[in-house]
Structure formats: structure tokens, C-alpha cells
Design a protein around this motif. Sequence first.
Motif, PDB file in Angstrom:
ATOM      1  N   ALA A 105     -15.488 -17.180 -66.225  1.00  0.00           N
ATOM      2  CA  ALA A 105     -14.699 -18.397 -66.405  1.00  0.00           C
ATOM      3  C   ALA A 105     -14.717 -18.882 -67.852  1.00  0.00           C
ATOM      4  O   ALA A 105     -13.790 -19.560 -68.293  1.00  0.00           O
ATOM      5  CB  ALA A 105     -15.206 -19.500 -65.479  1.00  0.00           C
ATOM      6  N   GLY A 106     -15.781 -18.528 -68.594  1.00  0.00           N
ATOM      7  CA  GLY A 106     -15.875 -18.989 -69.977  1.00  0.00           C
ATOM      8  C   GLY A 106     -15.764 -20.497 -70.041  1.00  0.00           C
ATOM      9  O   GLY A 106     -16.394 -21.197 -69.261  1.00  0.00           O
ATOM     10  N   GLY A 107     -14.940 -20.999 -70.908  1.00  0.00           N
ATOM     11  CA  GLY A 107     -14.743 -22.440 -71.040  1.00  0.00           C
ATOM     12  C   GLY A 107     -13.514 -22.939 -70.316  1.00  0.00           C
ATOM     13  O   GLY A 107     -13.002 -24.012 -70.623  1.00  0.00           O
ATOM     14  N   SER A 108     -13.016 -22.174 -69.346  1.00  0.00           N
ATOM     15  CA  SER A 108     -11.769 -22.540 -68.677  1.00  0.00           C
ATOM     16  C   SER A 108     -11.922 -23.654 -67.643  1.00  0.00           C
ATOM     17  O   SER A 108     -10.925 -24.191 -67.173  1.00  0.00           O
ATOM     18  CB  SER A 108     -11.161 -21.303 -67.993  1.00  0.00           C
ATOM     19  OG  SER A 108     -12.005 -20.857 -66.935  1.00  0.00           O
ATOM     20  N   GLN A 109     -13.167 -23.987 -67.268  1.00  0.00           N
ATOM     21  CA  GLN A 109     -13.397 -25.032 -66.274  1.00  0.00           C
ATOM     22  C   GLN A 109     -14.476 -25.985 -66.775  1.00  0.00           C
ATOM     23  O   GLN A 109     -15.302 -25.618 -67.613  1.00  0.00           O
ATOM     24  CB  GLN A 109     -13.868 -24.421 -64.956  1.00  0.00           C
ATOM     25  CG  GLN A 109     -12.867 -23.496 -64.288  1.00  0.00           C
ATOM     26  CD  GLN A 109     -13.474 -22.872 -63.049  1.00  0.00           C
ATOM     27  OE1 GLN A 109     -14.124 -23.545 -62.265  1.00  0.00           O
ATOM     28  NE2 GLN A 109     -13.271 -21.574 -62.883  1.00  0.00           N
ATOM     29  N   HIS A 110     -14.482 -27.162 -66.219  1.00  0.00           N
ATOM     30  CA  HIS A 110     -15.520 -28.131 -66.531  1.00  0.00           C
ATOM     31  C   HIS A 110     -16.852 -27.608 -66.005  1.00  0.00           C
ATOM     32  O   HIS A 110     -16.903 -26.929 -64.964  1.00  0.00           O
ATOM     33  CB  HIS A 110     -15.169 -29.476 -65.881  1.00  0.00           C
ATOM     34  CG  HIS A 110     -16.021 -30.603 -66.353  1.00  0.00           C
ATOM     35  ND1 HIS A 110     -17.179 -30.969 -65.713  1.00  0.00           N
ATOM     36  CD2 HIS A 110     -15.879 -31.446 -67.407  1.00  0.00           C
ATOM     37  CE1 HIS A 110     -17.719 -31.992 -66.338  1.00  0.00           C
ATOM     38  NE2 HIS A 110     -16.950 -32.304 -67.380  1.00  0.00           N
TER      39      HIS A 110
END
Length: 149
Positions: A105-110
Motif C-alpha cells: 500500500a505504501g503511502g496510498s492509505q492513512h
Amino acid sequence: MLNTVVRQIALHSFEEAVHDRRRDGELLPEDLAEIWLKTQRDCLGDAVRFDDSYKNFWAYIPHFIHSPFYVYAYAYGDCLVNSLYAVYAKAEEGFAERYLTLLKAGGSQHHSALLAPFGLDARDPAFWDRGLQMIADFIDELEGLPTHV
């Protein structure tokens, strides 16, 4: 872990103290040195001896100038990983898959969404206690080692 968490918290404490004092006016180099030594002593305790030659060591940390209040991210990341490891240590199945999903997910979600599959909530003090407890356990282990080899 000690350097990442304890020391970074000490550095963050320095930044907070500098910015708080700066509200009252300009700070001289002597003021910065005093704040530096006080916050380092407060955070690191008697385990480290500081002498006058250490008073300007704050100046070698570029984050203070170029990225104020960035150093907390090191402690945050380390405690987050430690908390995840505590879940891993007790997990029976599925941890690896959930962990790989988190990484993908990397930084794609909180972060709250990324931690939810592990039953973790960074707003809960128990989340941070898990990570800090791992460090406390290592300190206890170190203190229990023989002092003479």
C-alpha cells in the motif's frame, strides 16, 4: 532502538524547547547551548555524561534547520514497527499476508486503515506501549548481563 527512539525524542524535546523560548525573543548561541544540554540530560539521564564540549552538538543536525520537527518520525516509525512485531510474535496465521498488503500500500492509505487489519490503533496509548515495552525488555536484558567478561 535506543538511538532511534530515546535519542530522537530527546532531539524533539530540544526543538520544542527552542521554539517555545523563541516566542519570547531572540536566542543567543548560549541559550541554544543551555537548552540543548538540559533537554539531552533530561531525556538521557545519568547514563550519559555531558561536558561543555557537547553544548553545540545540536548544530550538526540539519533537520532542525531544513525540516523542523521531522525527527519525531524516526521514533514513530520504530515504535510502529515494534508494535507490529509484538502482533507478529503472538499471531497464529495470516500475519505475513497482512504485512505484505501493508507494505504494498505504501503511502496510498492513512496509517489507521493500514494498521486496522492488525487490530492496532495509533490513537490508543496501548499501541505505543507495545513498541516501548519491547525496548524496555531489551534494556532489562542488557542490565541483567554480567558486567565482567
